[in-house]
Write an enzyme that holds these catalytic residues in place. Structure first.
Site, PDB file in Angstrom:
ATOM      1  N   TRP A 173       3.427  -6.088  -2.093  1.00 47.68           N
ATOM      2  CA  TRP A 173       3.384  -4.991  -2.603  1.00 47.68           C
ATOM      3  C   TRP A 173       5.139  -4.626  -2.944  1.00 47.68           C
ATOM      4  O   TRP A 173       5.860  -4.391  -2.099  1.00 47.68           O
ATOM      5  CB  TRP A 173       2.793  -3.820  -1.793  1.00 47.68           C
ATOM      6  CG  TRP A 173       2.773  -2.518  -2.483  1.00 47.68           C
ATOM      7  CD1 TRP A 173       2.571  -2.036  -3.623  1.00 47.68           C
ATOM      8  CD2 TRP A 173       3.020  -1.108  -1.756  1.00 47.68           C
ATOM      9  NE1 TRP A 173       2.498  -0.713  -3.783  1.00 47.68           N
ATOM     10  CE2 TRP A 173       2.686  -0.136  -2.546  1.00 47.68           C
ATOM     11  CE3 TRP A 173       3.380  -0.935  -0.528  1.00 47.68           C
ATOM     12  CZ2 TRP A 173       3.009   1.018  -2.386  1.00 47.68           C
ATOM     13  CZ3 TRP A 173       3.532   0.428  -0.078  1.00 47.68           C
ATOM     14  CH2 TRP A 173       3.325   1.368  -1.050  1.00 47.68           C
ATOM     15  N   ASP A 175      -0.042  -4.213   7.299  1.00 42.75           N
ATOM     16  CA  ASP A 175      -0.677  -3.026   6.286  1.00 42.75           C
ATOM     17  C   ASP A 175      -1.890  -3.161   5.969  1.00 42.75           C
ATOM     18  O   ASP A 175      -2.314  -4.237   5.182  1.00 42.75           O
ATOM     19  CB  ASP A 175       0.465  -3.170   5.322  1.00 42.75           C
ATOM     20  CG  ASP A 175       0.333  -2.173   4.026  1.00 42.75           C
ATOM     21  OD1 ASP A 175      -0.661  -1.100   4.400  1.00 42.75           O
ATOM     22  OD2 ASP A 175       0.850  -2.179   3.146  1.00 42.75           O
ATOM     23  N   ALA A 220      -4.292  -1.318   3.867  1.00 36.25           N
ATOM     24  CA  ALA A 220      -4.596  -0.123   2.953  1.00 36.25           C
ATOM     25  C   ALA A 220      -5.770  -0.307   1.976  1.00 36.25           C
ATOM     26  O   ALA A 220      -6.157   0.819   1.145  1.00 36.25           O
ATOM     27  CB  ALA A 220      -3.290  -0.246   1.786  1.00 36.25           C
ATOM     28  N   LYS A 242      -7.386   4.993  -0.441  1.00 30.68           N
ATOM     29  CA  LYS A 242      -8.386   4.339  -1.021  1.00 30.68           C
ATOM     30  C   LYS A 242      -9.740   4.454  -0.553  1.00 30.68           C
ATOM     31  O   LYS A 242     -10.684   4.800  -1.291  1.00 30.68           O
ATOM     32  CB  LYS A 242      -7.855   2.730  -1.401  1.00 30.68           C
ATOM     33  CG  LYS A 242      -6.959   2.451  -2.576  1.00 30.68           C
ATOM     34  CD  LYS A 242      -5.390   2.773  -1.981  1.00 30.68           C
ATOM     35  CE  LYS A 242      -4.481   2.520  -3.174  1.00 30.68           C
ATOM     36  NZ  LYS A 242      -3.070   2.697  -2.559  1.00 30.68           N
TER      37      LYS A 242
HETATM   38  C1  LMR Z   1      -0.386   0.230  -5.954  1.00 32.13           C
HETATM   39  O1  LMR Z   1      -0.116  -0.828  -5.673  1.00 32.13           O
HETATM   40  O2  LMR Z   1      -0.634   0.426  -7.332  1.00 32.13           O
HETATM   41  C2  LMR Z   1      -0.805   1.575  -5.271  1.00 32.13           C
HETATM   42  O3  LMR Z   1      -0.514   1.281  -3.907  1.00 32.13           O
HETATM   43  C3  LMR Z   1      -0.076   2.785  -5.370  1.00 32.13           C
HETATM   44  C4  LMR Z   1       1.236   2.606  -5.442  1.00 32.13           C
HETATM   45  O4  LMR Z   1       1.880   3.356  -4.538  1.00 32.13           O
HETATM   46  O5  LMR Z   1       1.986   1.713  -5.709  1.00 32.13           O
END
Ligand code: LMR
Length: 393
Positions: free
Chosen positions: A127, A207, A209, A242
């Site tokens: 991410w 993590d 999420a 989420k």
């Molecule tokens: C994403 O990866 O789109 C979500 O986790 C929102 C974000 O904050 O990036």
């Protein structure tokens, strides 16, 4: 003072939100930011959360501070949700945080306090916001190869790369529904990684999420739980954004596993000090709703049923989109989408193809070709597949 500053680079995911909003084309499709969308394209408040809000509204007599760790009952419930019924609670401590990002930042600061020289090894890809969060905490970052578009998870290369980590270094892992690839470690790989890391004194930082979006609530935490059974110490950032659909209200938990209860208490006292220095005490509304849902058997069952419907809908969309792409491309090039899990996969397009998809066809995906599975319009998959295939040429 401000004359010293240069404009910040826009966030690659969030910038898409405003680009999409400003696009006047009627047929535009938003597959950018990771929020769940139902058949009508909306992101509804979940039934159980709505009912919890109603109860909270009627029963909440005060908005006085809850304390540095937030809602203690919420924290205990989050430990149960993430670590399961067999959790070694004597060694686990949790603090309520503003979303999963708050938990990541809090735990990153704790790493810096505990071991300022530690390097955090992050999967490549990961991410995109992981890296700024770790950097903001002043941590050194290295990466290990995680995924290859042609071959999938590069487990052996990851292990080979992590042989370069020093004892006390930290390894960042996605608990489930890897963002951006949708490719998760198998349980055998989790077990092998746990043994490897325990043997080398590497600390897992997980993590999670998207618990409940992949294979199911318990299944999605199985690798993390396996790791917890082998790791003397561990850090976990859990998000409610989420799976409870409370995105803007910001609820999550920073959870640590110590070698023993005394060490967990000491580390936890430092963790709370970190929070005091950033937001003092966490926001409460969404965490209170999550607590009400998880405490009440009927609400919890209803939440799980709705979450399960969300999960299976995304699986159906994956299957249907892969089939539409198979028809449009006359190839199995995109079949992998059906086998991956969670909210994201990557189409495997170049940045130029991603730009063309947006500019010529009004289809918004992230620059690395990550798309939001939940944003796929179920009734327009053939049209979307044709647009994707048209930019391949
Ligand atoms: C994403 O990866 O789109 C979500 O986790 C929102 C974000 O904050 O990036």
């Amino acid at each position: 003072m401000f004359e010293t500053l240069k404009p910040a680079a826009p966030d690659g995911i969030l910038a898409l939100m405003s680009l999409y909003r400003d696009d006047p084309r009627a047929g535009k499709i938003d597959l950018g930011v990771g929020v769940y969308r139902d058949e009508s394209g909306g992101t509804p408040v979940m039934r159980a959360v709505r009912e919890a809000e109603r109860r909270l509204h009627e029963s909440q007599a005060t908005k006085t501070y809850l304390g540095l760790a937030g809602d203690v009952a919420f924290n205990g419930l989050m430990i149960g949700l993430v670590f399961g019924g067999d959790a070694d609670r004597a060694r686990l401590r949790a603090a309520q945080t503003p979303g999963g990002t708050g938990a990541l930042r809090m735990l990153a600061d704790l790493i810096r306090l505990a071991r300022p020289d530690a390097t955090v090894w992050a999967p490549d890809p990961t991410w995109p916001n992981h890296l700024p969060i770790l950097r903001a905490a002043g941590l050194k970052i290295a990466s290990f190869p995680y995924y290859d578009a042609a071959t999938g998870i590069t487990f052996d290369a990851a292990i080979e790369s992590l042989k370069g980590a020093a004892a006390g270094d930290v390894v960042l892992l996605h608990g489930c529904c890897h963002n951006p690839t949708g490719a998760d470690l198998s349980l055998d790989q989790w077990a092998a990684l746990a043994d490897f890391m325990a043997g080398r004194g590497l600390v897992p930082f997980v993590d999670i999420a998207y618990q409940g979006f992949g294979q199911g609530l318990d299944e999605d935490a199985a690798g993390l739980r396996l790791m917890a059974g082998k790791a003397p110490e561990m850090l976990v950032a859990a998000s409610c954004s989420k799976n409870f659909s409370v995105y803007r209200d910001r609820a999550g938990a920073a959870i640590l596993l110590g070698r023993d209860a005394a060490q967990a208490d000491t580390a936890f006292s430092q963790l709370l000090g970190v929070g005091r220095g950033i937001w003092s005490m966490p926001p409460d509304h969404a965490a209170a709703c999550v607590r009400i849902v998880l405490e009440d058997a009927a609400l919890r069952a209803d939440w799980q049923a709705e979450l399960e419907a969300v999960r299976t809908r995304m699986l159906d969309l994956r299957r249907d989109f892969a089939e539409a792409l198979r028809r449009a491309s006359n190839s199995d090039r995109f079949d992998f989408i059906a086998g991956q899990r969670g909210m994201f996969s990557r189409l495997g397009l170049t940045q130029e193809q991603v730009r063309r998809l947006r500019d010529e066809h009004g289809v918004y995906i992230v620059g690395d070709s990550r798309f939001n599975v939940a944003g796929l319009p179920g009734d327009r998959l053939d049209e979307l597949a044709a647009r994707v295939v048209s930019v391949l040429a």
